[in-house]
Design a protein around this motif. Structure first.
Motif, mmCIF file in Angstrom:
data_model
loop_
_atom_site.group_PDB
_atom_site.id
_atom_site.type_symbol
_atom_site.label_atom_id
_atom_site.label_comp_id
_atom_site.label_asym_id
_atom_site.label_seq_id
_atom_site.Cartn_x
_atom_site.Cartn_y
_atom_site.Cartn_z
ATOM 1 N N LEU A 96 -39.684 37.486 12.201
ATOM 2 C CA LEU A 96 -41.093 36.920 12.834
ATOM 3 C C LEU A 96 -40.715 35.473 13.112
ATOM 4 O O LEU A 96 -40.449 34.728 12.111
ATOM 5 N N PHE A 98 -39.059 44.845 8.923
ATOM 6 C CA PHE A 98 -38.175 45.710 9.551
ATOM 7 C C PHE A 98 -36.785 45.807 8.965
ATOM 8 O O PHE A 98 -36.476 44.878 8.125
ATOM 9 N N GLY A 99 -36.413 46.978 9.143
ATOM 10 C CA GLY A 99 -35.005 47.413 8.298
ATOM 11 C C GLY A 99 -34.016 46.684 9.316
ATOM 12 O O GLY A 99 -34.498 46.000 10.333
ATOM 13 N N GLN A 100 -32.654 46.547 8.758
ATOM 14 C CA GLN A 100 -31.675 45.948 9.605
ATOM 15 C C GLN A 100 -31.176 46.596 10.796
ATOM 16 O O GLN A 100 -30.503 46.359 11.603
ATOM 17 N N GLN A 124 -33.276 47.360 25.991
ATOM 18 C CA GLN A 124 -34.400 47.672 26.051
ATOM 19 C C GLN A 124 -35.216 47.073 24.812
ATOM 20 O O GLN A 124 -34.792 46.642 23.848
ATOM 21 N N SER A 125 -36.602 47.389 24.972
ATOM 22 C CA SER A 125 -37.596 46.880 23.994
ATOM 23 C C SER A 125 -37.562 48.348 22.893
ATOM 24 O O SER A 125 -36.958 49.042 22.875
ATOM 25 N N LEU A 126 -38.414 47.848 21.971
ATOM 26 C CA LEU A 126 -38.533 48.770 20.768
ATOM 27 C C LEU A 126 -39.805 49.875 21.256
ATOM 28 O O LEU A 126 -40.719 49.399 21.728
ATOM 29 N N PHE A 153 -44.546 46.557 21.711
ATOM 30 C CA PHE A 153 -43.409 45.242 22.045
ATOM 31 C C PHE A 153 -43.440 45.173 23.549
ATOM 32 O O PHE A 153 -43.448 46.076 24.452
ATOM 33 N N GLY A 154 -43.263 44.020 24.172
ATOM 34 C CA GLY A 154 -42.856 43.822 25.371
ATOM 35 C C GLY A 154 -41.435 44.114 25.598
ATOM 36 O O GLY A 154 -40.465 44.592 24.544
ATOM 37 N N THR A 155 -40.601 43.919 26.606
ATOM 38 C CA THR A 155 -39.321 44.335 26.920
ATOM 39 C C THR A 155 -38.450 43.298 26.713
ATOM 40 O O THR A 155 -37.258 43.501 26.702
ATOM 41 N N GLN A 159 -34.787 38.685 17.851
ATOM 42 C CA GLN A 159 -33.852 39.316 17.264
ATOM 43 C C GLN A 159 -32.234 39.040 17.720
ATOM 44 O O GLN A 159 -31.764 39.199 18.754
ATOM 45 N N PHE A 170 -39.041 38.799 21.274
ATOM 46 C CA PHE A 170 -40.048 40.018 21.616
ATOM 47 C C PHE A 170 -41.639 39.632 21.472
ATOM 48 O O PHE A 170 -41.752 39.091 20.481
ATOM 49 N N TYR A 180 -41.400 38.031 17.776
ATOM 50 C CA TYR A 180 -40.230 38.277 17.002
ATOM 51 C C TYR A 180 -38.947 37.889 17.597
ATOM 52 O O TYR A 180 -38.781 37.881 18.839
ATOM 53 N N PRO A 189 -28.262 38.955 17.442
ATOM 54 C CA PRO A 189 -27.158 40.049 17.390
ATOM 55 C C PRO A 189 -27.005 40.733 16.106
ATOM 56 O O PRO A 189 -26.544 41.988 16.200
ATOM 57 N N ARG A 245 -29.428 42.205 14.832
ATOM 58 C CA ARG A 245 -30.327 43.232 14.832
ATOM 59 C C ARG A 245 -31.635 43.073 14.283
ATOM 60 O O ARG A 245 -32.565 43.827 14.124
ATOM 61 N N GLN A 246 -31.375 42.240 13.120
ATOM 62 C CA GLN A 246 -32.516 42.273 12.338
ATOM 63 C C GLN A 246 -33.817 41.417 13.079
ATOM 64 O O GLN A 246 -33.868 40.578 13.809
ATOM 65 N N MET A 247 -34.889 41.978 12.931
ATOM 66 C CA MET A 247 -36.192 41.608 13.552
ATOM 67 C C MET A 247 -36.799 40.468 12.805
ATOM 68 O O MET A 247 -36.995 40.628 11.536
#
Lengths: 113, 119
Positions: free
Chosen positions: B47, A104-106, A41-43, B109-111, B39, B91, B37, B41, B43-45
């Motif tokens: 820009l 953002f954090g990790q 999902q999204s944030l 955010f979008g999906t 992302q 995103f 953005y 694997p 997980r770091q977002m």
């Protein structure tokens, strides 16, 4: 820019327990944001944390479930309380930086079993 | 409330080719910021690119560019010369320009669109 250190990076927890996630920023910031990202999902914004005042929660999120602390301008914690498998998600902290930046954090990958 | 819509859950592109990811948004505000953005694997977002709504010129960052259509409330991302490292979730996000005056400078955010790059 801002560098955010978030920990733990991942955890596996038993249902009914609580987990506290920490977010440390290398600069002073007024507001910090906590997001949840459910699998695939999204944030979704959980709450906004201002230093010196209570956090502001978004619809669907309550303080008893997600208590937040913001003791100073560089640090915040989010606690996920009385966890259930539905709380399995990635939790991210974020700071705004001026008008056009966000860092953002990790992320913390939480699995509740 | 602002909403952001990404209608493409998944996209794929051949390496070195060009791909466009779509994003539309809904707002009653006239001044705002839009972001893409990435992302991976990890997980770091990260820009990728941002656009100020008051600027008519489309933002460009190396291989990444946007097509910002304010009247249509559309904000697509074009990735040229796609590379294997571009594979990630993308995103689209919106932020109000009201900022700290109202506390409303969180991102909506979008999906997301999962981009696969085929070697």
């Amino acid at each position: 820019s801002a560098v955010i250190s978030q920990k733990p990076s991942r955890d596996i927890c038993q249902r009914g327990t609580s987990l506290t996630i920490q977010c440390q920023v290398d600069s002073q910031v007024t507001m910090m944001f906590w997001y949840r990202q459910q699998p695939g999902q999204s944030l979704t914004l959980i709450a906004t944390a201002n230093q010196g005042s209570e956090a502001t929660y978004e619809s669907g999120f309550v303080i008893d479930k997600f208590p937040i602390s913001r003791p100073n301008l560089t640090f915040s914690t989010l606690t996920v309380s009385n966890m259930s498998p539905e709380d399995s998600s990635i939790y991210l902290c974020s700071v705004g930086w001026g008008a056009t930046e966000a860092f953002f954090g990790q992320g913390t990958r939480l699995t509740v079993v | 409330a602002q909403t952001v819509t990404q209608s493409q859950p998944e996209m794929s592109v051949q390496e070195a080719e060009t791909v466009t990811l779509s994003c539309t948004y809904d707002t009653s505000e006239s001044d705002y910021y839009l972001f893409w953005y990435k992302q991976p694997p990890s997980r770091q977002m990260i820009l990728v690119i941002r656009q100020e709504a008051y600027k008519q010129q489309n933002a460009t960052e190396n291989r990444f560019s946007v097509n910002f259509q304010k009247a249509a409330k559309s904000f697509s991302l074009k990735i040229s010369d796609s590379q294997l490292g571009d594979a990630a979730m993308y995103f689209c996000a919106y932020r109000s320009a009201l900022g700290t005056q109202t506390g409303a400078n969180n991102l909506f955010f979008g999906t997301g669109t999962r981009l696969t790059v085929i070697p």
